[in-house]
Scaffold this motif. Structure first.
Motif, PDB file in Angstrom:
ATOM      1  N   TYR A  92       0.846  -1.197   0.000  1.00 21.66           N
ATOM      2  CA  TYR A  92       0.000   0.000   0.000  1.00 21.66           C
ATOM      3  C   TYR A  92       0.880   1.246   0.000  1.00 21.66           C
ATOM      4  CZ  TYR A  92      -4.201  -2.720   0.748  1.00 21.66           C
ATOM      5  OH  TYR A  92      -5.256  -3.590   0.588  1.00 21.66           O
ATOM      6  N   TYR A  93       0.539   2.179  -0.886  1.00 21.34           N
ATOM      7  CA  TYR A  93       1.287   3.410  -1.044  1.00 21.34           C
ATOM      8  C   TYR A  93       0.388   4.612  -0.767  1.00 21.34           C
ATOM      9  CZ  TYR A  93       4.473   0.456  -3.759  1.00 21.34           C
ATOM     10  OH  TYR A  93       5.338  -0.535  -4.172  1.00 21.34           O
ATOM     11  N   CYS A  94       0.940   5.613  -0.120  1.00 21.67           N
ATOM     12  CA  CYS A  94       0.226   6.875  -0.020  1.00 21.67           C
ATOM     13  C   CYS A  94       0.838   7.866  -1.003  1.00 21.67           C
ATOM     14  CB  CYS A  94       0.240   7.439   1.392  1.00 21.67           C
ATOM     15  SG  CYS A  94       1.860   7.830   2.046  1.00 21.67           S
ATOM     16  N   TRP A 111       5.035  10.477  -3.788  1.00 22.14           N
ATOM     17  CA  TRP A 111       4.728   9.115  -3.355  1.00 22.14           C
ATOM     18  C   TRP A 111       5.630   8.725  -2.197  1.00 22.14           C
ATOM     19  CZ3 TRP A 111       1.002   5.942  -5.552  1.00 22.14           C
ATOM     20  CH2 TRP A 111       0.370   6.456  -6.693  1.00 22.14           C
ATOM     21  N   GLY A 112       5.065   7.963  -1.287  1.00 20.90           N
ATOM     22  CA  GLY A 112       5.868   7.403  -0.217  1.00 20.90           C
ATOM     23  C   GLY A 112       6.250   5.972  -0.545  1.00 20.90           C
ATOM     24  N   ARG A 113       7.165   5.440   0.239  1.00 21.95           N
ATOM     25  CA  ARG A 113       7.452   4.016   0.125  1.00 21.95           C
ATOM     26  C   ARG A 113       6.262   3.243   0.656  1.00 21.95           C
ATOM     27  NH1 ARG A 113      13.768   3.254   2.020  1.00 21.95           N
ATOM     28  NH2 ARG A 113      14.696   4.535   0.393  1.00 21.95           N
ATOM     29  N   GLY A 114       6.056   2.096   0.111  1.00 17.05           N
ATOM     30  CA  GLY A 114       4.887   1.325   0.483  1.00 17.05           C
ATOM     31  C   GLY A 114       5.043   0.589   1.791  1.00 17.05           C
ATOM     32  N   THR A 115       3.911   0.114   2.273  1.00 18.21           N
ATOM     33  CA  THR A 115       3.881  -0.749   3.443  1.00 18.21           C
ATOM     34  C   THR A 115       3.089  -2.000   3.077  1.00 18.21           C
ATOM     35  OG1 THR A 115       3.357  -0.850   5.822  1.00 18.21           O
ATOM     36  CG2 THR A 115       1.826   0.392   4.439  1.00 18.21           C
TER      37      THR A 115
END
Length: 121
Positions: A92-94, A111-115
């Protein structure tokens, strides 16, 4: 703006998780925020978005199960995920969009790194 997602993990089907995305900078409230996800061997897809004014949008696949919210005082956007299904397994990415609220990933500037979220059956 820099984004950092967290809160992923392993959960059984039917369980819940809350993802967080912390943003740096003082202009967080001016961004529309979105969550996307990418399952193995699939394209990244839209999950949910919240506008600057608090309006929310959801993919049909998560409507009624996921809730997106934002706390501008904490520079954070959340994704509460309930009734999780194995098909929700994905990274999941924000993302942040400074212009218009959108379901299209190319509209998002940051974009952020995903979790990783893994839902076991």
């Amino acid at each position: 703006v820099q984004l950092q997602a967290s809160g992923g993990g392993l959960v059984q089907a039917g369980g819940s998780l809350r993802l967080s995305c912390a943003a740096s900078g003082r202009t967080f409230s001016s961004y529309n925020m979105g969550w996307f996800r990418q399952a193995p061997e699939k394209e990244r897809e839209f999950v949910a978005a919240v506008s600057r004014s608090g309006g929310t949008y959801y993919a049909d696949s998560v409507k009624g199960r996921f809730t997106i919210s934002r706390d501008n005082a904490k520079n954070t956007v959340y994704l509460q995920m309930n009734s999780l299904k194995p098909e929700d397994t994905a990274v999941y990415y924000c993302a942040a969009d400074g212009v218009v609220i959108s379901t299209r990933e190319y509209e998002y500037d940051y974009w952020g790194r995903g979790t990783l979220v893994t839902v076991s059956s």
